[in-house]
Scaffold this motif. Structure first.
Motif, PDB file in Angstrom:
ATOM      1  N   ASN A  65       0.832  -1.191   0.000  1.00  0.00           N
ATOM      2  CA  ASN A  65       0.000   0.000   0.000  1.00  0.00           C
ATOM      3  C   ASN A  65       0.876   1.255   0.000  1.00  0.00           C
ATOM      4  O   ASN A  65       1.648   1.468   0.925  1.00  0.00           O
ATOM      5  CB  ASN A  65      -0.891  -0.029   1.252  1.00  0.00           C
ATOM      6  CG  ASN A  65      -2.073   0.874   1.098  1.00  0.00           C
ATOM      7  OD1 ASN A  65      -2.250   1.507   0.050  1.00  0.00           O
ATOM      8  ND2 ASN A  65      -2.889   0.947   2.123  1.00  0.00           N
TER       9      ASN A  65
ATOM     10  N   ILE B 116       0.825   5.238   0.057  1.00  0.00           N
ATOM     11  CA  ILE B 116      -0.115   6.305   0.413  1.00  0.00           C
ATOM     12  C   ILE B 116       0.586   7.650   0.365  1.00  0.00           C
ATOM     13  O   ILE B 116       1.691   7.798   0.888  1.00  0.00           O
ATOM     14  CB  ILE B 116      -0.664   6.060   1.838  1.00  0.00           C
ATOM     15  CG1 ILE B 116      -1.505   4.780   1.856  1.00  0.00           C
ATOM     16  CG2 ILE B 116      -1.477   7.243   2.330  1.00  0.00           C
ATOM     17  CD1 ILE B 116      -1.888   4.332   3.245  1.00  0.00           C
TER      18      ILE B 116
ATOM     19  N   THR C 257      -3.438  13.118   1.902  1.00  0.00           N
ATOM     20  CA  THR C 257      -4.441  13.092   0.830  1.00  0.00           C
ATOM     21  C   THR C 257      -5.131  11.732   0.894  1.00  0.00           C
ATOM     22  O   THR C 257      -4.715  10.855   1.655  1.00  0.00           O
ATOM     23  CB  THR C 257      -3.797  13.207  -0.567  1.00  0.00           C
ATOM     24  OG1 THR C 257      -3.174  11.959  -0.871  1.00  0.00           O
ATOM     25  CG2 THR C 257      -2.755  14.304  -0.635  1.00  0.00           C
ATOM     26  N   ASP C 258      -6.154  11.564   0.091  1.00  0.00           N
ATOM     27  CA  ASP C 258      -6.729  10.217   0.013  1.00  0.00           C
ATOM     28  C   ASP C 258      -6.204   9.489  -1.215  1.00  0.00           C
ATOM     29  O   ASP C 258      -6.793   8.536  -1.683  1.00  0.00           O
ATOM     30  CB  ASP C 258      -8.261  10.276   0.011  1.00  0.00           C
ATOM     31  CG  ASP C 258      -8.799  11.026  -1.193  1.00  0.00           C
ATOM     32  OD1 ASP C 258      -8.005  11.726  -1.838  1.00  0.00           O
ATOM     33  OD2 ASP C 258     -10.008  10.919  -1.472  1.00  0.00           O
TER      34      ASP C 258
ATOM     35  N   GLY D 159      -3.507   7.212  -3.361  1.00  0.00           N
ATOM     36  CA  GLY D 159      -2.613   6.098  -3.098  1.00  0.00           C
ATOM     37  C   GLY D 159      -2.922   4.966  -4.042  1.00  0.00           C
ATOM     38  O   GLY D 159      -3.806   5.057  -4.890  1.00  0.00           O
ATOM     39  N   ALA D 160      -2.154   3.893  -3.916  1.00  0.00           N
ATOM     40  CA  ALA D 160      -2.398   2.723  -4.762  1.00  0.00           C
ATOM     41  C   ALA D 160      -1.716   1.521  -4.130  1.00  0.00           C
ATOM     42  O   ALA D 160      -0.807   1.661  -3.319  1.00  0.00           O
ATOM     43  CB  ALA D 160      -1.819   2.959  -6.153  1.00  0.00           C
ATOM     44  N   ALA D 161      -2.199   0.360  -4.540  1.00  0.00           N
ATOM     45  CA  ALA D 161      -1.524  -0.870  -4.120  1.00  0.00           C
ATOM     46  C   ALA D 161      -0.698  -1.360  -5.303  1.00  0.00           C
ATOM     47  O   ALA D 161      -1.070  -1.158  -6.465  1.00  0.00           O
ATOM     48  CB  ALA D 161      -2.540  -1.911  -3.714  1.00  0.00           C
ATOM     49  N   THR D 162       0.435  -1.988  -5.009  1.00  0.00           N
ATOM     50  CA  THR D 162       1.293  -2.463  -6.103  1.00  0.00           C
ATOM     51  C   THR D 162       0.686  -3.689  -6.774  1.00  0.00           C
ATOM     52  O   THR D 162      -0.014  -4.474  -6.140  1.00  0.00           O
ATOM     53  CB  THR D 162       2.697  -2.836  -5.584  1.00  0.00           C
ATOM     54  OG1 THR D 162       2.546  -3.789  -4.529  1.00  0.00           O
ATOM     55  CG2 THR D 162       3.433  -1.628  -5.080  1.00  0.00           C
TER      56      THR D 162
ATOM     57  N   HIS E 196       3.983   7.138   2.429  1.00  0.00           N
ATOM     58  CA  HIS E 196       3.991   6.046   3.404  1.00  0.00           C
ATOM     59  C   HIS E 196       3.792   4.737   2.650  1.00  0.00           C
ATOM     60  O   HIS E 196       2.910   4.626   1.809  1.00  0.00           O
ATOM     61  CB  HIS E 196       2.848   6.267   4.400  1.00  0.00           C
ATOM     62  CG  HIS E 196       2.689   5.143   5.368  1.00  0.00           C
ATOM     63  ND1 HIS E 196       3.321   5.134   6.587  1.00  0.00           N
ATOM     64  CD2 HIS E 196       1.979   3.991   5.300  1.00  0.00           C
ATOM     65  CE1 HIS E 196       2.998   4.010   7.226  1.00  0.00           C
ATOM     66  NE2 HIS E 196       2.194   3.312   6.470  1.00  0.00           N
TER      67      HIS E 196
END
Lengths: 813, 247
Positions: free
Chosen positions: A38, A40, A44-45, A47-50, A69
């Motif tokens: 994850n 982040i 902010t809101d 983000g992404a997952a790899t 993060h």
């Protein structure tokens, strides 16, 4: 937090400028891409997952700087501070995650901003490009930046070359993308690799792992420090260009996709001090070019090939003797050309490990001409050098994770060296001078007492050569040496219990020319006293072959030289009071033996105690010290670091067997670095201001607001550097060290310097502009560099940098 | 419950760029899609979605709950692949999240219920932990039912516990069936608010089918599996794993 988020929405609402961010997340040990991590963007809101290839992509990120993060179950979360997103550009940020040692219910691991240095137990630091960019004065020079560490010093303002824990400049290893770069600096120091200006383009750098001592067994042949630089890849999606301009030079960086599977990164830089200040009367103006390139080719998801090139051409012409600013330099023409071309291949052959290998070819050619102007204003050469070094280097390594508690790492190195030195030296005859006070007087040989009573510092003194002693001694040295170096190492990392990490390794290095082999054992222990407190201990014997200039020397019997070594032990604690703050306290001892020196002249009571015609393993020395370092990363608008070290570096005087201070024995060194960032975009009035005529007309002034405005300061104190006083011989009008005088008995005044840097970032719709202003030595402290010893028996101090403003800008589009 | 929903709405309005309801609903959609496709990556994306929410407001118990729920699904995924180690990692994290959830909202029955279920799964992977977590798991589910006696998911969890617990330690397949049937009945009228958990309507028949398999009644099992697919034709757990086993 509410306020922060509100402001971020506000910013993006007003300007609407966005960029993107992507990168890859890997397991730190196995280099396997990690899926489901994850990523982040804090505050902010977004983000992404790899994905399954460990890649994440985040689009439409409002322009600004963020903390990122990164977390995944089973791995220690990490954060990276101050990552910039700029309009129309993609920011690449890659992460390596470390498998969590402390697992289970109830264990809360806070994300640290300090990324782990590869296999390091003590004395290490990892920095990323954003930190390099923010560093005051050190900005854009990685060697200079490392000087904020307590273990690292430099010889003078004029050189960024580093000296680590009492070591010599040639004891630092430089590795770039798994390629050893023997000559990473402009104006390289022959056979040692040192030099005053780094050639590496900082815009290429993704991260640097720096080891100030007791480093793991994978690194050999050097015994003081390792700088392991990882370069980023060129943009795989679109072509980008960046140009920068500052007092030191100008440059152009290009990058983009080549094919679907490959990308390029290229830069060319040239100094332009010669254009700017040639009219100011300065007589030694450096002129240098550098070029660097990288092509990355992804063969398959598990195989990658990189081609790297780095090279430089350096010139300096020094004219005019006896100018204090030139340290009594002669007329010197210097030209050097150095380059490294290399291939690196990496294969993730298993889920548990990888194989990496590189083949590199390096060259350096050094030309020096030293001359006097004769009566007809013709050049009368008395020293000419044309030296060539070739270094073909092969390096290979396997990393394998045997189990969750045991990692294994082994590798081989082989080097083929060709040294071709061509020197010509015509010794100047030693002349005996007679003195008079007018041309009507007959010059006479006089006593020392009479010289100082009547002629010393007297503007009417006339010195006339009356006689010549000795004969012209012409030396022609054509020395060619081909030899090889072979090495192998192993390294285990064992975590038998969650609170203990043991690192055990060894390496063997062999030099064919001297038929000398050495085994270096290395051991490290990390004891986790709590999740935020570690006790670290590392020890080992570190060998280094004699420098090429000694091995290819015609002086003595270099084939009998042994590898010299230092036994090192480092112990200390590491404490993380906050996620963005790290405190270390370390004590180290380094004991040198078999150092390469010149033989002593037996029974000498003359002007020199060294037999310059015979190199031997005759030196011993030691360096020990205590180092305190606090660092706060750039997580909440400001960053800072403070370091203090107290050390003693001394060698054994073979005449008395007593210790004397080495040349860089500064004793106490203090560094204070800090910076604060103001995001004017967070103020409501700024948008109106930015579009006003005032802003358009005056934004270039260093105190005017910008989208991001950063002010940083740097203070450095170093104790007085030792030197050996020289005696003056009025008969020959020359200076010498009395053969029986002890060495380095005097010290210069302590060194103090305070610098300020202001950096302004302006984001426009299609480009970004970064301007910076450095003021070096703000209070104009006079820091001594060295005495210039003039042939009339007087001496003058040559000072280090006085107050000097430097400006520059970077254009990204 | 309403009070917490209002707080959730207020905080999230301030903290999240998009509408907070949409943030949670889009996360729930991600979970649903991941389950439909039984896709590890999608499930991780869904988990990442709620973790991002948590970074904006770490007091938001519903974010933690859905992280734990994603973890629970990933536990099932990894167990089906025989990867107990990874499953356990996600279990431990889920338990940690849920313990926070019930600290932050002492009245959230689904939180107690899922925590009880995850302790049960942990005991399934590491039987020796039964001494530590057996009674805690029972206490939690009782507390949940006390809070919401008409929540069908709680009876489904209790039934699953009864089915997997060995008889010598108080398990009973008959009791499991009784609880599953009660849950199935309650699901017919179950209509939680959109942001709240609403899983289980189809799964209850999957559990009933598994119980019938254990009791040696494949025809009944098949009937329940078909019933599950009738409610949710995209229930891949039933379609691709459970039903093929008895055909």
């Amino acid at each position: 937090m509410n306020k922060k988020i509100g402001l971020i929405l506000f910013i993006s609402g007003i300007f609407g400028a966005t960029g993107s961010m992507n990168g890859i997340v890997r397991d730190e040990i196995t280099h396997q891409p990690l899926a489901g991590v994850n990523v982040i963007i804090r505050g902010t809101d977004l983000g992404a997952a790899t994905d399954n290839e460990g890649i994440f992509r985040i689009y439409d990120v409002p322009v600004g700087s963020y903390n990122i993060h990164v977390s995944m179950i089973g791995y220690e979360p990490i954060s990276r501070a101050n990552v910039h997103v700029v309009p129309q550009r993609n920011t690449v940020v890659n992460f390596d995650l470390h498998q969590q040692v402390l697992q289970g219910e109830g264990v809360e691991v806070t994300a640290t901003f300090f990324e782990k240095t590869k296999d390091a137990i003590t004395s290490s630091r990892t920095v990323d490009i954003e930190e390099i960019r923010s560093d005051p004065v050190g900005a854009y020079d990685i060697m200079s930046m490392m000087q904020a560490l307590p273990s690292v010093i430099s010889g003078s303002d004029q050189t960024n070359e580093i000296i680590v824990r009492g070591g010599a400049p040639g004891e630092n290893l430089f590795v770039m993308d798994f390629l050893e770069i023997p000559y990473p600096n402009h104006y390289p120091e022959q056979g040692k690799g040192g030099g005053p200006i780094t050639m590496v383009d900082t815009e290429f750098i993704e991260r640097i792992d720096f080891y100030a001592g007791a480093f793991p067994a994978r690194y050999g042949e050097k015994l003081s420090s390792v700088m392991d630089v990882t370069l980023r890849e060129g943009n795989k999606e679109k072509h980008q260009m960046q140009s920068d301009l500052n007092m030191a030079g100008f440059g152009l960086t290009l990058e983009g996709p080549l094919t679907e599977k490959s990308s390029y990164l290229y830069s060319m830089k040239r100094s332009f001090m010669d254009f700017v200040i040639s009219s100011t009367g300065l007589q030694a103006i450096p002129k240098y070019w550098s070029s660097q390139g990288k092509i990355s080719y992804t063969i398959s998801p598990t195989q990658k090939l990189n081609v790297n090139f780095i090279g430089g051409v350096d010139e300096i012409n020094i004219e005019g003797e006896n100018n204090p600013q030139l340290r009594g330099a002669e007329n010197v023409d210097f030209l050097s050309r150095q380059a490294t071309l290399g291939l690196t291949y990496k294969n993730l052959f298993s889920k548990r490990g990888y194989f990496i290998t590189s083949l590199g070819q390096s060259w350096v050619n050094l030309n020096t001409d030293v001359y006097e102007m004769d009566d007809q204003l013709e050049r009368d050469f008395y020293y000419r050098q044309n030296d060539l070094e070739n270094d073909l280097s092969f390096r290979s390594e396997v990393v394998y994770k045997i189990s969750d508690i045991l990692e294994f790492n082994t590798g081989l190195t082989a080097k083929y060296l060709n040294l071709d030195y061509d020197n010509w030296f015509e010794d100047r005859p030693i002349e005996l001078f007679g003195y008079s006070l007018s041309t009507n007087e007959i010059p006479e040989l006089i006593s020392s007492e009479e010289f100082y009573a009547t002629y010393f510092d007297n503007p009417n003194t006339i010195a006339t050569p009356l006689d010549t002693i000795g004969v012209l001694d012409t030396l022609k040295n054509k020395s060619v040496l081909d030899y090889q170096k072979y090495g192998g190492f192993f390294h285990f990392n064992l975590t038998p219990v969650s609170f203990l990490e043991i690192s055990l390794g060894g390496r063997y290095d062999y030099v064919t020319f001297t038929e000398e082999g050495s085994f270096s054992p290395r051991l490290g222990l990390k004891w986790r006293l709590s999740p935020v407190l570690n006790f670290n201990l590392a020890a080992g014997r570190y060998f280094q072959p004699p420098f090429n200039i000694y091995l290819n020397s015609v002086r003595g019997t270099p084939e009998n030289l042994k590898n010299y070594y230092a036994d090192q032990i480092v112990g200390g604690i590491e404490y993380f009071p906050e996620a963005d703050t790290r405190i270390t306290l370390e004590y180290y001892v380094k004991e040198y033996a078999d150092m390469v020196t010149f033989e002593m002249l037996e029974g000498s009571n003359g002007k020199d105690s060294l037999n310059w015609y015979n190199v031997i393993n005759g030196g011993e020395g030691r360096s020990k010290g205590i180092e305190f370092f606090v660092q706060k990363k750039y997580s909440r608008n400001w960053y800072g670091s403070f370091s203090w070290s107290h050390s003693v570096s001394e060698g054994v005087d073979p005449r008395t067997n007593e210790y004397y201070p080495w040349n860089y024995d500064y004793r106490n060194v203090i560094n204070l670095v800090g910076g604060y960032k103001i995001r004017y975009t967070e103020f409501e009035w700024y948008d109106n201001y930015k579009n006003s005529i005032i802003a358009k007309a005056l934004s270039w002034l260093p105190f005017m607001p910008s989208d991001e405005y950063e002010i940083s300061v740097k203070y450095r104190y170093m104790g007085g550097r030792p030197y050996t006083p020289k005696q003056y011989d009025h008969m020959t009008r020359s200076w010498y060290v009395n053969a029986e005088d002890p060495w380095n008995t005097e010290r210069y005044e302590p060194y103090m310097r305070f610098d300020i840097m202001i950096q302004q970032r302006f984001n426009f719709k299609r480009m970004n502009l970064v301007t910076f202003w450095d003021i070096i030595n703000v209070v104009n402290r006079k820091n001594p560099w060295d005495y210039v010893l003039l042939d009339d028996g007087t001496k003058q101090m040559s000072w280090q940098y006085t107050t000097m403003p430097i400006g520059g800008m970077i254009l990204e589009f | 419950m309403k009070k917490y929903l209002i707080i959730l709405l207020t905080l999230s309005t301030l903290l999240i760029g998009q509408n907070p309801d949409d943030f949670i609903l889009s996360g729930k959609k991600k979970i649903h899609s991941a389950l439909e496709h039984w896709n590890e990556q999608e499930m991780m994306n869904a988990r990442a979605h709620f973790e991002r929410g948590l970074h904006l407001n770490d007091k938001e118990w519903l974010f933690r709950y859905y992280i734990a729920y994603c973890n629970d699904q990933l536990v099932h995924y990894y167990q089906s692949k025989g990867d107990k180690k990874t499953a356990l990692t996600y279990l431990n994290d889920g338990i940690k999240q849920l313990n926070e959830v019930i600290k932050l909202n002492k009245d959230f029955a689904d939180g107690y219920g899922l925590l009880s279920s995850m302790y049960g799964e942990k005991m399934g992977i590491q039987p020796w932990t039964g001494i530590m977590f057996g009674s805690r798991s029972s206490t939690l589910i009782r507390k949940a039912i006390q809070l919401e006696p008409n929540n069908p998911r709680l009876y489904m969890i209790q039934g699953t516990s009864a089915m997997f617990t060995p008889e010598k330690w108080g398990g009973s397949k008959e009791e499991a069936k009784e609880l599953y049937l009660k849950a199935a009945e309650l699901f017919k009228t179950d209509n939680p608010p959109p942001l709240m958990p609403h899983y289980g309507k189809s799964d209850i028949y999957a559990w009933l089918g598994q119980l019938e398999v254990k009791l040696g009644h494949p025809d009944e099992a098949k009937m329940y599996y078909e019933k599950a697919l009738e409610i949710d034709p995209n229930n891949n757990w039933v379609k691709k794993q459970l039903l093929p086993r008895i055909k």
